[in-house]
Design an enzyme around this catalytic site. Structure first.
Site, PDB file in Angstrom:
ATOM      1  N   PHE A  33      -1.736   8.762  18.091  1.00  0.00           N
ATOM      2  CA  PHE A  33      -2.311   8.083  17.696  1.00  0.00           C
ATOM      3  C   PHE A  33      -1.202   8.488  16.504  1.00  0.00           C
ATOM      4  CE2 PHE A  33      -5.302  11.191  18.893  1.00  0.00           C
ATOM      5  CZ  PHE A  33      -6.359  10.666  18.898  1.00  0.00           C
ATOM      6  N   THR A  35      -0.827   5.253  15.778  1.00  0.00           N
ATOM      7  CA  THR A  35      -0.822   4.156  14.082  1.00  0.00           C
ATOM      8  C   THR A  35      -2.781   4.564  14.262  1.00  0.00           C
ATOM      9  OG1 THR A  35      -1.489   2.545  15.745  1.00  0.00           O
ATOM     10  CG2 THR A  35       0.977   2.528  14.363  1.00  0.00           C
ATOM     11  N   TYR A 139       7.588  -9.268  18.911  1.00  0.00           N
ATOM     12  CA  TYR A 139       6.183  -8.508  18.564  1.00  0.00           C
ATOM     13  C   TYR A 139       5.737  -9.745  19.889  1.00  0.00           C
ATOM     14  CZ  TYR A 139       1.169  -8.592  18.148  1.00  0.00           C
ATOM     15  OH  TYR A 139      -0.360  -7.857  19.111  1.00  0.00           O
ATOM     16  N   PHE A 202       0.931  -9.249  -2.484  1.00  0.00           N
ATOM     17  CA  PHE A 202       1.899 -10.512  -2.779  1.00  0.00           C
ATOM     18  C   PHE A 202       1.753 -11.271  -1.922  1.00  0.00           C
ATOM     19  CE2 PHE A 202       3.683  -5.984  -4.322  1.00  0.00           C
ATOM     20  CZ  PHE A 202       4.731  -6.408  -5.732  1.00  0.00           C
TER      21      PHE A 202
HETATM   22  N1  UFG Z   1      -0.253 -11.337   4.057  1.00  0.00           N
HETATM   23  C1  UFG Z   1       0.434 -12.253   2.624  1.00  0.00           C
HETATM   24  N2  UFG Z   1       0.498 -10.424   1.370  1.00  0.00           N
HETATM   25  C2  UFG Z   1       0.619  -9.654   2.643  1.00  0.00           C
HETATM   26  C3  UFG Z   1       0.148  -9.126   3.942  1.00  0.00           C
HETATM   27  C4  UFG Z   1      -0.120 -10.193   4.765  1.00  0.00           C
HETATM   28  O1  UFG Z   1       0.476 -12.670   2.023  1.00  0.00           O
HETATM   29  O2  UFG Z   1       0.541  -8.190   1.533  1.00  0.00           O
HETATM   30  C5  UFG Z   1       0.312 -13.433   5.243  1.00  0.00           C
HETATM   31  C6  UFG Z   1       1.531 -12.506   6.130  1.00  0.00           C
HETATM   32  O3  UFG Z   1       2.408 -13.181   5.678  1.00  0.00           O
HETATM   33  C7  UFG Z   1       0.448 -13.834   7.169  1.00  0.00           C
HETATM   34  C8  UFG Z   1      -0.805 -13.540   6.598  1.00  0.00           C
HETATM   35  O4  UFG Z   1      -1.014 -13.245   4.762  1.00  0.00           O
HETATM   36  O5  UFG Z   1       1.015 -15.019   6.609  1.00  0.00           O
HETATM   37  C9  UFG Z   1      -1.747 -13.284   7.781  1.00  0.00           C
HETATM   38  O6  UFG Z   1      -0.794 -12.232   7.599  1.00  0.00           O
HETATM   39  P1  UFG Z   1      -1.089 -10.271   8.204  1.00  0.00           P
HETATM   40  O7  UFG Z   1      -0.437  -9.064   8.291  1.00  0.00           O
HETATM   41  O8  UFG Z   1      -2.778  -9.556   8.289  1.00  0.00           O
HETATM   42  O9  UFG Z   1      -0.930 -10.912  10.209  1.00  0.00           O
HETATM   43  P2  UFG Z   1      -0.342 -11.721  10.767  1.00  0.00           P
HETATM   44  O10 UFG Z   1      -1.066 -13.214  10.871  1.00  0.00           O
HETATM   45  O11 UFG Z   1       1.120 -11.265  10.562  1.00  0.00           O
HETATM   46  O12 UFG Z   1      -0.849 -11.233  12.158  1.00  0.00           O
HETATM   47  C10 UFG Z   1      -1.983 -10.799  13.355  1.00  0.00           C
HETATM   48  C11 UFG Z   1      -1.764  -9.238  13.508  1.00  0.00           C
HETATM   49  C12 UFG Z   1      -0.891  -9.907  14.956  1.00  0.00           C
HETATM   50  C13 UFG Z   1      -1.308 -11.521  15.503  1.00  0.00           C
HETATM   51  C14 UFG Z   1      -1.524 -13.027  14.833  1.00  0.00           C
HETATM   52  C15 UFG Z   1      -1.859 -13.785  15.402  1.00  0.00           C
HETATM   53  O13 UFG Z   1      -1.118  -8.014  13.021  1.00  0.00           O
HETATM   54  O14 UFG Z   1      -0.663  -8.894  15.991  1.00  0.00           O
HETATM   55  O15 UFG Z   1      -2.293 -11.755  13.610  1.00  0.00           O
HETATM   56  O16 UFG Z   1      -1.849 -14.649  14.297  1.00  0.00           O
HETATM   57  F1  UFG Z   1       0.138 -11.607  16.302  1.00  0.00           F
END
Ligand code: UFG
Length: 327
Positions: A33, A35, A139, A202
């Protein structure tokens, strides 16, 4: 089948556990738990609460397990850059313990929850499985290292395994969706703005080499993703480690995702530009042709609109519950 699902209280793990239980499998979940959510654990699953590294050997030594689906992990790109030690420990070290516990107890069927982050910044898209892997964050590096370990265990010890490299998982399945104490993912955050729980979203960087300058991702519905795990489990062969990408094959920029959320919710959703987030590649788009061809995976919810609609329904429901709990 009698199955162990590690991380079965997390977002993806709990959807998969729910589908397994619905299909009549006997499911044991290990989750600490950190997350995950208690109410996402399916009623008909057995829950063993604790850290994977403390619980896996004991549970598997009870005997009779036909397979393991391994979700338990730390999975945030940005956080992994800040806290790599935690990621190596919780991802690589804990998984090595799980692999040895499986070996000790004669369990040789594994589905591993891996990630597009293993590829790093791709030279071309869509990404196919035999492209070079060069993670841009710890990661992705931990998940890639686990893939190497699994391949060698398959060759030496006869493990039958599939690593599923997820792209951006989103959407919801009934009353299970993204519900983390600290949310960092784009779609749930944008929807929280629509719900009025946050002021604005953002946008992390608008100077990427993409059409509108914001980062592009491939969003896959969590229910379609769950289906792929079942197919993998049913078709694993001793001594073989397969790797498949899982995405929808379409890329959407951060701005396009926000616009889709505006359309689906009917809310304005204020957005503000912010600096890039460390470790973020510019574009990640999957080719999932291999799993479609080899396992007959047939995703049914590939439209971004469907993904956002399901996520929105879940987010609204959650908002209503929080509201009535306060009254
Ligand atoms: N983003 C924003 N603002 C936010 C949150 C995210 O602009 O508040 C952007 C991020 O910078 C990124 C995109 O939205 O460019 C997607 O971000 P997420 O955090 O939703 O997801 P990630 O692409 O970072 O990562 C996810 C999973 C990972 C996985 C990855 C593979 O969390 O475990 O997809 O594509 F590896």
């Amino acid at each position: 089948m009698k199955l162990l699902v590690t991380g079965g209280a997390g977002y993806v793990g709990s959807v998969c556990a729910a589908v397994l239980v619905e299909q009549g499998h006997d499911v044991t979940i290990i989750d600490n738990f950190s997350t995950g959510n208690r109410n996402a654990v399916p009623k008909r699953a057995r829950l063993v609460e604790g850290n994977l590294e403390d619980k896996a050997a004991g549970v598997l030594s009870e005997g009779g397990f036909d397979g393991v689906i391994h979700f338990a992990a730390q999975s945030l790109v940005g956080e992994s850059v800040e806290k790599p030690a935690q990621y190596w420990q919780k991802n690589l070290v804990a998984t090595l313990g799980l692999l040895d516990a499986m070996r000790d107890n004669g369990v040789s069927n594994l589905v591993f929850s891996s990630t597009a982050a293993t590829y790093g910044e791709p030279h071309t898209v869509p990404i196919v499985e035999d492209m070079p892997t060069s993670p841009t964050n710890p990661y992705g590096a931990t998940k890639l290292s686990i893939d190497y370990a699994i391949t060698s265990y398959a060759h030496a010890y006869g493990l039958g395994a599939t690593s599923l490299r997820y792209f951006n998982v989103a959407g919801a399945y009934g009353d299970i969706g993204e519900n983390r104490e600290v949310e960092t993912h784009l779609i749930p955050l944008v929807l929280q703005v629509a719900l009025g729980h946050r002021d604005k979203i953002f946008i992390f960087g608008d100077d990427y080499a993409t059409a509108d300058g914001t980062a592009v991702r491939d969003y896959i519905h969590v229910r379609d993703l769950a289906e792929a795990h079942l197919l993998a489990l049913e078709t694993n062969q001793p001594g073989i480690h397969r790797i498949y990408n899982l995405g929808s094959g379409d890329g959407f920029s951060v701005k396009q995702v926000i616009d889709m959320c505006r359309n689906v919710t009917g809310h304005d959703i204020p957005a503000e530009l912010a600096p890039r987030r460390a470790g973020d590649p510019a574009v990640l788009i999957a080719s999932s042709d291999k799993i479609k061809r080899e396992l007959g995976w047939n995703p049914k919810r590939t439209k971004l609109e469907t993904i956002v609609r399901d996520a929105w329904e879940f987010t609204r429901e959650l908002g209503d519950q929080a509201h009535s709990a306060k009254r």
